[in-house]
Write a protein that holds these residues in place. Structure first.
Motif, PDB file in Angstrom:
ATOM      1  N   GLY A  10       0.816  -1.209   0.000  1.00  0.00           N
ATOM      2  CA  GLY A  10       0.000   0.000   0.000  1.00  0.00           C
ATOM      3  C   GLY A  10       0.850   1.259   0.000  1.00  0.00           C
ATOM      4  N   ALA A  11       1.920   1.234   0.782  1.00  0.00           N
ATOM      5  CA  ALA A  11       2.829   2.387   0.815  1.00  0.00           C
ATOM      6  C   ALA A  11       3.535   2.571  -0.522  1.00  0.00           C
ATOM      7  CB  ALA A  11       3.849   2.204   1.939  1.00  0.00           C
ATOM      8  N   ARG A  12       3.968   1.471  -1.100  1.00  0.00           N
ATOM      9  CA  ARG A  12       4.646   1.553  -2.397  1.00  0.00           C
ATOM     10  C   ARG A  12       3.708   2.077  -3.476  1.00  0.00           C
ATOM     11  NH1 ARG A  12       7.720  -4.344  -2.158  1.00  0.00           N
ATOM     12  NH2 ARG A  12       9.476  -3.697  -0.819  1.00  0.00           N
ATOM     13  N   ALA A  13       2.423   1.747  -3.360  1.00  0.00           N
ATOM     14  CA  ALA A  13       1.448   2.162  -4.373  1.00  0.00           C
ATOM     15  C   ALA A  13       1.279   3.678  -4.439  1.00  0.00           C
ATOM     16  CB  ALA A  13       0.099   1.502  -4.104  1.00  0.00           C
ATOM     17  N   VAL A  14       1.584   4.357  -3.316  1.00  0.00           N
ATOM     18  CA  VAL A  14       1.503   5.826  -3.340  1.00  0.00           C
ATOM     19  C   VAL A  14       2.876   6.463  -3.564  1.00  0.00           C
ATOM     20  CG1 VAL A  14      -0.552   5.853  -1.871  1.00  0.00           C
ATOM     21  CG2 VAL A  14       1.713   6.111  -0.810  1.00  0.00           C
ATOM     22  N   GLY A  15       3.884   5.641  -3.817  1.00  0.00           N
ATOM     23  CA  GLY A  15       5.196   6.153  -4.170  1.00  0.00           C
ATOM     24  C   GLY A  15       6.227   6.164  -3.062  1.00  0.00           C
ATOM     25  N   MET A  16       5.844   5.655  -1.878  1.00  0.00           N
ATOM     26  CA  MET A  16       6.805   5.592  -0.777  1.00  0.00           C
ATOM     27  C   MET A  16       7.754   4.420  -0.963  1.00  0.00           C
ATOM     28  SD  MET A  16       4.105   6.293   2.357  1.00  0.00           S
ATOM     29  CE  MET A  16       5.312   6.136   3.688  1.00  0.00           C
ATOM     30  N   LYS A  17       8.963   4.558  -0.454  1.00  0.00           N
ATOM     31  CA  LYS A  17       9.846   3.405  -0.347  1.00  0.00           C
ATOM     32  C   LYS A  17       9.378   2.616   0.870  1.00  0.00           C
ATOM     33  CE  LYS A  17      13.174   6.407  -0.382  1.00  0.00           C
ATOM     34  NZ  LYS A  17      14.471   7.116  -0.310  1.00  0.00           N
ATOM     35  N   ALA A  18       9.304   1.317   0.754  1.00  0.00           N
ATOM     36  CA  ALA A  18       8.777   0.517   1.857  1.00  0.00           C
ATOM     37  C   ALA A  18       9.387  -0.870   1.842  1.00  0.00           C
ATOM     38  CB  ALA A  18       7.248   0.420   1.768  1.00  0.00           C
ATOM     39  N   GLU A  19       9.610  -1.391   3.043  1.00  0.00           N
ATOM     40  CA  GLU A  19      10.186  -2.723   3.198  1.00  0.00           C
ATOM     41  C   GLU A  19       9.420  -3.482   4.269  1.00  0.00           C
ATOM     42  OE1 GLU A  19      12.509  -3.969   1.350  1.00  0.00           O
ATOM     43  OE2 GLU A  19      13.121  -2.116   0.307  1.00  0.00           O
ATOM     44  N   ARG A  20       9.314  -4.776   4.066  1.00  0.00           N
ATOM     45  CA  ARG A  20       8.685  -5.615   5.088  1.00  0.00           C
ATOM     46  C   ARG A  20       9.652  -5.785   6.245  1.00  0.00           C
ATOM     47  NH1 ARG A  20       6.908 -11.762   5.209  1.00  0.00           N
ATOM     48  NH2 ARG A  20       5.570 -11.657   7.044  1.00  0.00           N
ATOM     49  N   TRP A  21       9.140  -5.570   7.454  1.00  0.00           N
ATOM     50  CA  TRP A  21       9.957  -5.673   8.659  1.00  0.00           C
ATOM     51  C   TRP A  21      10.185  -7.136   9.010  1.00  0.00           C
ATOM     52  CZ3 TRP A  21      12.621  -2.421  11.743  1.00  0.00           C
ATOM     53  CH2 TRP A  21      13.021  -2.891  12.991  1.00  0.00           C
ATOM     54  N   VAL A  22      11.449  -7.517   9.044  1.00  0.00           N
ATOM     55  CA  VAL A  22      11.803  -8.869   9.488  1.00  0.00           C
ATOM     56  C   VAL A  22      12.899  -8.816  10.547  1.00  0.00           C
ATOM     57  CG1 VAL A  22      11.043 -10.096   7.417  1.00  0.00           C
ATOM     58  CG2 VAL A  22      13.353  -9.115   7.487  1.00  0.00           C
ATOM     59  N   GLY A  23      13.104  -7.643  11.138  1.00  0.00           N
ATOM     60  CA  GLY A  23      14.073  -7.526  12.210  1.00  0.00           C
ATOM     61  C   GLY A  23      15.013  -6.353  12.042  1.00  0.00           C
ATOM     62  N   VAL A  24      15.707  -6.037  13.116  1.00  0.00           N
ATOM     63  CA  VAL A  24      16.565  -4.859  13.169  1.00  0.00           C
ATOM     64  C   VAL A  24      17.693  -4.911  12.149  1.00  0.00           C
ATOM     65  CG1 VAL A  24      18.265  -3.691  14.617  1.00  0.00           C
ATOM     66  CG2 VAL A  24      16.024  -4.258  15.554  1.00  0.00           C
ATOM     67  N   THR A  25      18.310  -6.068  11.985  1.00  0.00           N
ATOM     68  CA  THR A  25      19.457  -6.162  11.084  1.00  0.00           C
ATOM     69  C   THR A  25      19.074  -5.825   9.655  1.00  0.00           C
ATOM     70  OG1 THR A  25      20.475  -7.854  12.475  1.00  0.00           O
ATOM     71  CG2 THR A  25      21.283  -7.676  10.221  1.00  0.00           C
ATOM     72  N   THR A  26      17.956  -6.366   9.193  1.00  0.00           N
ATOM     73  CA  THR A  26      17.483  -6.095   7.842  1.00  0.00           C
ATOM     74  C   THR A  26      17.122  -4.618   7.687  1.00  0.00           C
ATOM     75  OG1 THR A  26      16.647  -8.345   7.639  1.00  0.00           O
ATOM     76  CG2 THR A  26      15.785  -6.726   6.092  1.00  0.00           C
ATOM     77  N   ALA A  27      16.539  -4.041   8.734  1.00  0.00           N
ATOM     78  CA  ALA A  27      16.168  -2.629   8.686  1.00  0.00           C
ATOM     79  C   ALA A  27      17.409  -1.760   8.532  1.00  0.00           C
ATOM     80  CB  ALA A  27      15.402  -2.235   9.943  1.00  0.00           C
ATOM     81  N   LYS A  28      18.431  -2.054   9.284  1.00  0.00           N
ATOM     82  CA  LYS A  28      19.668  -1.274   9.177  1.00  0.00           C
ATOM     83  C   LYS A  28      20.240  -1.342   7.749  1.00  0.00           C
ATOM     84  CE  LYS A  28      21.174  -1.652  14.016  1.00  0.00           C
ATOM     85  NZ  LYS A  28      22.167  -2.216  14.927  1.00  0.00           N
TER      86      LYS A  28
END
Length: 196
Positions: free
Chosen positions: A170-188
């Motif tokens: 949904g976020a990507r559909a409005v043009g935002m960069k977005a990632e699925r949260w799978v933990g702190v390491t991936t987020a970093k």
């Protein structure tokens, strides 16, 4: 300004541990209670009141819910979602200290939003937006546009983390960069942090 936007439930917080206590309060097993807890949540998190939510569950299970009982159920429910992941809190504090612009976007009731804003860690966020306050939920495009208005940002200036792929989409559909949260390491890794 670039923004990093976080979901709350199952991202900042651990998964709720309140379902057994709530099911017991209604006199049913967790397996029977949980599907209704989530199904009725849509109206609750879209702006419904605490009393309306618990009374809808009460009708399902044949249990009368007055305001005092509703208040107790709400207390149990909020407490269940109150356990913040230590590693995530450390990440947020590090980002805040580094000057990152942080925002929170959550499908949650207005009551829960008030609780969040009372917490010490809420100061880490420049903007907090809850679906119960605006009458729409992720992944509806409307809530992302409301958020962007609050941030004064263009979609491409925002990186959003959520544990649900539908909300990421949904976020990507409005043009935002977005990632699925799978933990702190991936987020970093996603926002290019050099922290280990």
């Amino acid at each position: 300004m670039n923004w990093i936007v976080f979901d709350y439930g199952d991202v900042i917080s651990e998964h709720t541990d309140a379902l057994p206590a709530l099911a017991k309060a209604f006199g049913v097993e967790v397996a029977e209670f949980e599907p209704h807890y989530w199904a009725e949540r849509i109206r609750y998190d879209s702006g419904g009141t605490d009393l309306e939510y618990w009374q809808s569950l009460g009708r399902t299970f044949g249990v009368e819910v007055d305001r005092a009982f509703s208040d107790e159920l709400t207390r149990i429910d909020v407490t269940g979602w109150s356990h913040v992941e230590p590693a995530v809190l450390e990440l947020l504090e590090g980002l805040h200290e580094a000057g990152a612009a942080l925002a929170l976007l959550s499908n949650a009731s207005s009551t829960f939003g008030r609780w969040v804003r009372e917490q010490d860690w809420a100061r880490l966020f420049r903007v907090t937006l809850f679906s119960g306050d605006v009458g729409c939920m992720k992944p509806d495009a409307k809530i992302y546009r409301i958020l962007l208005g609050e941030l004064g940002a263009e979609p491409a200036d925002c990186l959003f983390f959520d544990d649900r792929q539908s909300n990421v989409d949904g976020a990507r559909a409005v043009g935002m960069k977005a990632e699925r949260w799978v933990g702190v390491t991936t987020a970093k890794y996603a926002f290019g942090s050099s922290e280990e």
